[in-house]
Design an enzyme around this catalytic site. Structure first.
Site, short mmCIF file in Angstrom:
data_model
loop_
_atom_site.label_atom_id
_atom_site.label_comp_id
_atom_site.label_asym_id
_atom_site.label_seq_id
_atom_site.Cartn_x
_atom_site.Cartn_y
_atom_site.Cartn_z
N LYS A 1 -10.90 -6.85 8.75
CA LYS A 1 -9.83 -6.22 9.54
C LYS A 1 -9.71 -6.85 10.93
O LYS A 1 -8.61 -7.02 11.45
CB LYS A 1 -10.09 -4.72 9.66
N ASP B 1 -25.83 9.02 7.60
CA ASP B 1 -24.92 9.51 8.65
C ASP B 1 -23.93 8.43 9.03
O ASP B 1 -22.91 8.73 9.66
CB ASP B 1 -25.72 9.85 9.92
N PRO C 1 -5.81 2.89 13.56
CA PRO C 1 -6.00 4.34 13.46
C PRO C 1 -7.47 4.73 13.31
O PRO C 1 -8.29 3.95 12.82
CB PRO C 1 -5.22 4.72 12.19
N GLY D 1 0.83 -1.22 0.00
CA GLY D 1 0.00 0.00 0.00
C GLY D 1 0.85 1.26 0.00
O GLY D 1 0.43 2.32 0.45
N GLY D 2 2.08 1.13 -0.54
CA GLY D 2 3.04 2.25 -0.49
C GLY D 2 2.64 3.44 -1.33
O GLY D 2 3.18 4.54 -1.12
N GLY E 1 0.94 5.21 2.96
CA GLY E 1 2.25 4.84 2.41
C GLY E 1 3.03 6.06 1.97
O GLY E 1 4.23 6.20 2.26
N ARG F 1 -16.47 12.14 15.09
CA ARG F 1 -15.31 11.35 14.68
C ARG F 1 -14.04 11.93 15.30
O ARG F 1 -13.97 13.12 15.61
CB ARG F 1 -15.12 11.40 13.15
N TYR G 1 -15.77 -4.83 5.64
CA TYR G 1 -14.43 -4.30 5.91
C TYR G 1 -14.04 -4.57 7.36
O TYR G 1 -12.93 -5.02 7.65
CB TYR G 1 -14.48 -2.80 5.63
P1 NAP Z 1 -5.42 4.24 -0.02
O1 NAP Z 1 -4.89 5.62 -0.13
O2 NAP Z 1 -6.69 3.91 -0.74
O3 NAP Z 1 -4.28 3.24 -0.49
C1 NAP Z 1 -4.55 1.86 -0.58
C2 NAP Z 1 -3.26 1.19 -0.95
O4 NAP Z 1 -3.51 -0.23 -1.06
C3 NAP Z 1 -2.71 1.64 -2.32
O5 NAP Z 1 -1.31 1.65 -2.27
C4 NAP Z 1 -3.21 0.54 -3.24
O6 NAP Z 1 -2.41 0.39 -4.39
C5 NAP Z 1 -3.06 -0.68 -2.33
N1 NAP Z 1 -3.90 -1.79 -2.76
C6 NAP Z 1 -5.26 -1.83 -2.81
N2 NAP Z 1 -5.66 -3.03 -3.28
C7 NAP Z 1 -4.52 -3.75 -3.54
C8 NAP Z 1 -4.28 -5.04 -4.05
N3 NAP Z 1 -5.28 -5.86 -4.40
N4 NAP Z 1 -3.00 -5.44 -4.20
C9 NAP Z 1 -1.96 -4.61 -3.86
N5 NAP Z 1 -2.13 -3.39 -3.36
C10 NAP Z 1 -3.41 -2.95 -3.20
O7 NAP Z 1 -5.65 3.82 1.48
P2 NAP Z 1 -5.02 4.40 2.82
O8 NAP Z 1 -6.00 5.38 3.35
O9 NAP Z 1 -3.60 4.77 2.61
O10 NAP Z 1 -5.11 3.11 3.74
C11 NAP Z 1 -3.95 2.50 4.30
C12 NAP Z 1 -4.41 1.59 5.42
O11 NAP Z 1 -5.05 2.37 6.43
C13 NAP Z 1 -5.44 0.53 4.98
O12 NAP Z 1 -5.12 -0.70 5.57
C14 NAP Z 1 -6.75 1.08 5.51
O13 NAP Z 1 -7.67 0.04 5.76
C15 NAP Z 1 -6.30 1.78 6.77
N6 NAP Z 1 -7.18 2.85 7.27
C16 NAP Z 1 -7.48 3.92 6.49
C17 NAP Z 1 -8.27 4.95 7.01
C18 NAP Z 1 -8.59 6.22 6.24
O14 NAP Z 1 -9.31 7.08 6.77
N7 NAP Z 1 -8.07 6.39 5.02
C19 NAP Z 1 -8.75 4.85 8.34
C20 NAP Z 1 -8.42 3.74 9.10
C21 NAP Z 1 -7.62 2.74 8.56
P3 NAP Z 1 -2.72 1.27 -5.74
O15 NAP Z 1 -2.34 2.68 -5.42
O16 NAP Z 1 -1.87 0.66 -6.76
O17 NAP Z 1 -4.20 1.11 -5.98
P1 GDP Z 2 -16.79 6.47 8.48
O1 GDP Z 2 -16.08 7.29 9.51
O2 GDP Z 2 -16.26 5.09 8.39
O3 GDP Z 2 -18.27 6.50 8.66
O4 GDP Z 2 -16.48 7.08 7.04
P2 GDP Z 2 -16.37 8.51 6.37
O5 GDP Z 2 -14.98 9.04 6.49
O6 GDP Z 2 -16.90 8.30 4.99
O7 GDP Z 2 -17.31 9.51 7.20
C1 GDP Z 2 -18.70 9.40 7.08
C2 GDP Z 2 -19.42 10.52 7.83
O8 GDP Z 2 -19.17 11.78 7.18
C3 GDP Z 2 -20.93 10.30 7.75
O9 GDP Z 2 -21.54 10.84 8.92
C4 GDP Z 2 -21.32 11.11 6.50
O10 GDP Z 2 -22.70 11.48 6.51
C5 GDP Z 2 -20.39 12.33 6.65
N1 GDP Z 2 -20.11 13.02 5.36
C6 GDP Z 2 -20.46 14.32 5.07
N2 GDP Z 2 -20.08 14.63 3.82
C7 GDP Z 2 -19.44 13.53 3.32
C8 GDP Z 2 -18.79 13.28 2.09
O11 GDP Z 2 -18.70 14.11 1.18
N3 GDP Z 2 -18.21 12.05 1.93
C9 GDP Z 2 -18.25 11.10 2.93
N4 GDP Z 2 -17.66 9.91 2.75
N5 GDP Z 2 -18.89 11.31 4.11
C10 GDP Z 2 -19.46 12.51 4.30
#
Ligand code: NAP
Ligand code: GDP
Length: 342
Positions: free
Chosen positions: A155, A285, A178, A11-12, A17, A223, A151
């Site tokens: 996880k 929501d 996180p 996920g780099g 990453g 959140r 999901y």
């Molecule tokens: P992201 O920006 O969507 O990046 C996802 C990464 O996973 C990308 O490098 C992608 O590669 C790679 N990937 C997806 N499917 C793959 C596959 N089948 N094979 C190989 N690589 C694959 O996500 P992120 O937000 O950085 O998330 C990183 C970690 O944090 C994840 O484990 C996620 O569940 C966790 N997390 C995220 C959030 C959040 O708010 N974003 C919150 C809590 C936890 P490509 O770029 O090539 O597609």
């Molecule tokens: P969650 O924290 O896993 O529920 O995921 P999100 O980061 O998508 O946050 C969702 C919350 O943000 C919900 O309460 C949505 O109603 C609110 N929200 C408001 N505007 C947006 C938007 O443009 N995109 C997303 N994804 N959520 C939004």
């Protein structure tokens, strides 16, 4: 000099990453989090290997021969993508996680740190009143919120796998949990992204096209948010110092839980727009809240002598907005012609 650590970051190319790459190799980073001379870092994206495939995963490990793995790769999305793709989130993430952990085991990787999410926790609705704040001990105490059960279960299983690898083979595999993450290099798709990058993109388009900025939902849910650069530092610290199968919540304090409406207003302010945001009641929501305690994180960092400060939310948001505006043409903006989020 000691034998070099070869660290593979799955996920780099993603949000977290890219933040790790930035923190490790930026001259402005405190020395404690910069890449060390005995570390060789490899950041991989899906084009190099589809981690849902055992064969591709094995080839990747054969190529880099990692001694350590930071496992970030996952099918990731915000509330709306999760609600419509629970099966894909469950299957893809089970496959990715099983391949990464099993190949790590087969190739004798010394340490794996995987990334979970606070979605894994039981939902508060109907739960005992003492469920909150969520702590590391409460992951498996009840069903997760229905919006992202696919999901969340995939996880949660990583925590179960880590314990089983430790029990059966003495492996040093663990995980970080996180809260909602944001920062440069996020996914800004109008429908599939998390709330902050989604709001940023909508606000940008409203400004550019002179249209109304329409967040989803009521604005009432709560959140906790973490800046990707802060999370990256914790991953780097964990890789070097954290040797416990018990997961670690990576979160700002409980007092920094904020409403979506607050975030909407801060996004508007970061774009220096005067126009008031309109909170439309359209769209789900999702979960009402999932407040976590960072007491364990604070304790382990303090014990290891690390002086760790979270970046203030407004500063982190401004840096993220500035990056997005400067990099709009190449950022992951998806199909901007989507008429509606929902
Ligand atoms: P992201 O920006 O969507 O990046 C996802 C990464 O996973 C990308 O490098 C992608 O590669 C790679 N990937 C997806 N499917 C793959 C596959 N089948 N094979 C190989 N690589 C694959 O996500 P992120 O937000 O950085 O998330 C990183 C970690 O944090 C994840 O484990 C996620 O569940 C966790 N997390 C995220 C959030 C959040 O708010 N974003 C919150 C809590 C936890 P490509 O770029 O090539 O597609
Ligand atoms: P969650 O924290 O896993 O529920 O995921 P999100 O980061 O998508 O946050 C969702 C919350 O943000 C919900 O309460 C949505 O109603 C609110 N929200 C408001 N505007 C947006 C938007 O443009 N995109 C997303 N994804 N959520 C939004």
């Amino acid at each position: 000099m000691s034998t070099p650590k070869v660290i593979l970051v799955t996920g780099g190319s993603g949000l977290v990453g890219q933040a790790m790459r930035h923190v490790l190799f930026d001259e402005k980073t405190e020395l404690a989090f910069r890449a060390q001379p005995d570390e060789v870092w490899h950041f991989m994206a899906s084009k190099e290997a589809d981690l849902r495939s055992p064969e591709e995963t094995e080839k990747l490990f054969e190529k880099y021969k990692p001694t350590h793995v930071v496992h970030l790769a996952a099918l990731v999305g915000g509330l709306f993508k999760n609600m419509s793709h629970n099966l894909s989130f469950l299957r893809d993430n089970i496959l990715i996680n099983d391949n990464v952990l099993n190949t790590s085991h087969k190739t004798n990787v010394q340490k794996v740190i995987s990334c979970l999410s606070t979605c894994v926790f039981p939902d508060g609705a109907g739960a005992p009143p003492d469920l909150y704040p969520l702590t590391e001990a409460k992951i498996h105490l009840g069903p997760p919120h229905s919006s992202n059960f696919g999901y969340s279960h995939a996880k949660r299983l990583v925590d179960v796998q880590n314990r089983a690898y430790k029990e059966q083979y003495g492996r040093n595999y663990t995980s970080a949990i996180p809260t909602n993450i944001f920062g440069p290099h996020d996914n800004y798709d109008l429908r599939d992204s998390h709330v902050i990058p989604g709001l940023m993109h909508k606000c940008y388009l409203a400004e550019k096209n002179g249209t109304v900025f329409q967040p989803a939902g009521s604005g009432r849910p709560l959140r906790q948010f973490i800046y990707s650069h802060d999370l990256a530092k914790v991953f780097i610290w964990m890789l070097r110092h954290y040797d416990d199968v018990e997961p670690l919540i990576v979160s700002v304090s409980e007092e920094q839980e904020v409403s979506i409406e607050y975030v909407v207003n801060k996004v508007v302010a970061a774009f220096q727009k005067n126009r008031a945001a309109r909170n439309e009641a359209a769209g789900s929501d999702g979960q009402f809240r999932k407040p976590t305690s960072n007491a364990k994180l604070r304790a382990v960092l303090e014990k290891s002598g690390v002086n760790f400060e979270f970046t203030p939310f407004e500063q982190a948001l401004q840096e993220s907005v500035d990056w997005f505006v400067e990099n709009y043409e190449t950022a992951r903006t998806g199909d901007v012609n989507q008429v509606s989020l929902l």
